[in-house]
Design a protein around this motif. Structure first.
Motif, PDB file in Angstrom:
ATOM      1  N   TRP A   1      36.161 -36.604  94.729  1.00 16.27           N
ATOM      2  CA  TRP A   1      34.858 -35.779  94.920  1.00 16.27           C
ATOM      3  C   TRP A   1      33.601 -35.976  93.259  1.00 16.27           C
ATOM      4  O   TRP A   1      33.171 -35.746  94.030  1.00 16.27           O
ATOM      5  N   ALA A   2      33.951 -36.540  92.253  1.00 13.36           N
ATOM      6  CA  ALA A   2      32.895 -37.199  91.482  1.00 13.36           C
ATOM      7  C   ALA A   2      32.532 -37.810  92.111  1.00 13.36           C
ATOM      8  O   ALA A   2      31.057 -38.194  92.451  1.00 13.36           O
TER       9      ALA A   2
ATOM     10  N   LYS B   1      46.122 -47.027  89.327  1.00 12.25           N
ATOM     11  CA  LYS B   1      45.629 -46.293  90.389  1.00 12.25           C
ATOM     12  C   LYS B   1      43.998 -45.796  90.774  1.00 12.25           C
ATOM     13  O   LYS B   1      43.115 -45.955  91.002  1.00 12.25           O
ATOM     14  N   THR B   2      43.839 -44.822  89.388  1.00  8.33           N
ATOM     15  CA  THR B   2      42.683 -43.938  88.785  1.00  8.33           C
ATOM     16  C   THR B   2      41.358 -44.712  88.472  1.00  8.33           C
ATOM     17  O   THR B   2      40.717 -44.907  89.042  1.00  8.33           O
ATOM     18  N   ALA B   3      42.486 -46.275  87.610  1.00  7.47           N
ATOM     19  CA  ALA B   3      41.178 -47.097  86.934  1.00  7.47           C
ATOM     20  C   ALA B   3      40.693 -47.740  88.770  1.00  7.47           C
ATOM     21  O   ALA B   3      39.425 -47.768  88.497  1.00  7.47           O
ATOM     22  N   ASP B   4      41.746 -47.800  88.789  1.00  9.44           N
ATOM     23  CA  ASP B   4      41.035 -49.396  90.520  1.00  9.44           C
ATOM     24  C   ASP B   4      39.967 -48.276  91.102  1.00  9.44           C
ATOM     25  O   ASP B   4      39.015 -49.043  91.407  1.00  9.44           O
ATOM     26  N   LYS B   5      40.245 -47.337  91.709  1.00 12.96           N
ATOM     27  CA  LYS B   5      39.259 -46.502  91.963  1.00 12.96           C
ATOM     28  C   LYS B   5      38.039 -45.494  91.355  1.00 12.96           C
ATOM     29  O   LYS B   5      36.956 -46.559  91.909  1.00 12.96           O
ATOM     30  N   LEU B   6      37.730 -45.904  90.194  1.00 10.33           N
ATOM     31  CA  LEU B   6      37.152 -45.246  89.425  1.00 10.33           C
ATOM     32  C   LEU B   6      36.056 -46.678  89.201  1.00 10.33           C
ATOM     33  O   LEU B   6      35.092 -46.856  89.436  1.00 10.33           O
TER      34      LEU B   6
ATOM     35  N   GLU C   1      35.904 -49.076  90.905  1.00 12.64           N
ATOM     36  CA  GLU C   1      35.686 -49.926  92.317  1.00 12.64           C
ATOM     37  C   GLU C   1      34.330 -48.852  92.680  1.00 12.64           C
ATOM     38  O   GLU C   1      32.884 -48.734  93.483  1.00 12.64           O
ATOM     39  N   VAL C   2      33.777 -47.356  92.656  1.00  9.84           N
ATOM     40  CA  VAL C   2      32.651 -46.216  92.598  1.00  9.84           C
ATOM     41  C   VAL C   2      31.576 -46.929  91.783  1.00  9.84           C
ATOM     42  O   VAL C   2      30.601 -46.582  91.882  1.00  9.84           O
ATOM     43  N   THR C   3      32.230 -47.197  89.741  1.00  9.93           N
ATOM     44  CA  THR C   3      31.437 -47.203  89.514  1.00  9.93           C
ATOM     45  C   THR C   3      30.826 -48.870  89.517  1.00  9.93           C
ATOM     46  O   THR C   3      29.534 -48.599  88.836  1.00  9.93           O
ATOM     47  N   ALA C   4      31.682 -49.237  89.793  1.00  4.86           N
ATOM     48  CA  ALA C   4      31.219 -50.987  89.579  1.00  4.86           C
ATOM     49  C   ALA C   4      31.071 -51.323  87.731  1.00  4.86           C
ATOM     50  O   ALA C   4      30.246 -52.507  87.779  1.00  4.86           O
TER      51      ALA C   4
END
Length: 177
Positions: free
Chosen positions: A63-64, A87-92, A94-97
């Motif tokens: 959502w962020a 899992k949260t770290a992997d997603k973060l 991915e979106v922040t590079a």
């Protein structure tokens, strides 16, 4: 066997698809839905003044990221990013590079043992989350001298559910022999 899936969308549908493809009969009945959080419009300004971002869930990251992209904004690369689990770290990441740090055990207590959070005196920490939740991370970081702000990027909303009529309809489902 029939499995009742109550996870919200889109994870609920993905779980139903996986179960169905394994030959398991599924009933999908989400009990909550996610919507845009009250702090989403000010996320970019908040991030510009932040030293450390903590993401407490994958929906918080999603959502962020959605809020930033809707305004054609990007994640700052000058921030230290932390997440409560892999899992949260992997997603973060991915979106922040960016590299995202997370504890080996996915909970608040272990997150608080990460080196950037041990002595955060005068560090501005923004916690990305939904509405409500545990207060432990905020309370402990305040005790340690950090300046902490929540950023509610999504809200959980209860869906209307008529249990009596739904259970009656579920009882009519024919099970394979």
């Amino acid at each position: 066997m029939v499995v009742l899936v109550t996870r919200p969308s889109p994870d609920g549908e993905a779980l139903c698809d996986a179960l169905s493809s394994s030959g398991i009969q599924v009933i999908y009945q989400p009990l909550i839905q996610f919507t845009l959080g009250k702090d989403s419009p000010s996320l970019q300004a908040t991030l510009q003044e932040t030293d450390v971002v903590i993401a407490v869930s994958k929906p918080a990251v999603e959502w962020a990221n959605r809020a930033l992209h809707s305004k054609m904004q990007t994640w700052p690369d000058s921030i230290r990013y932390l997440a409560i689990g892999q899992k949260t770290a992997d997603k973060l990441s991915e979106v922040t590079a960016q590299k995202v740090h997370y504890p080996e055990v996915s909970d608040s207590e272990h997150l608080l043992q990460l080196p950037p959070l041990l002595k955060p005196i005068n560090t501005k920490v923004t916690i990305l989350r939904g509405n409500g939740g545990r207060e432990l991370i905020r309370e402990e970081l305040l005790k340690r001298g950090a300046r902490v702000e929540y950023c509610e990027v999504y809200q959980r909303q209860t869906l209307l559910f008529d249990g009596h009529s739904r259970v009656k309809s579920w009882k009519k489902i024919e099970l394979p022999i």
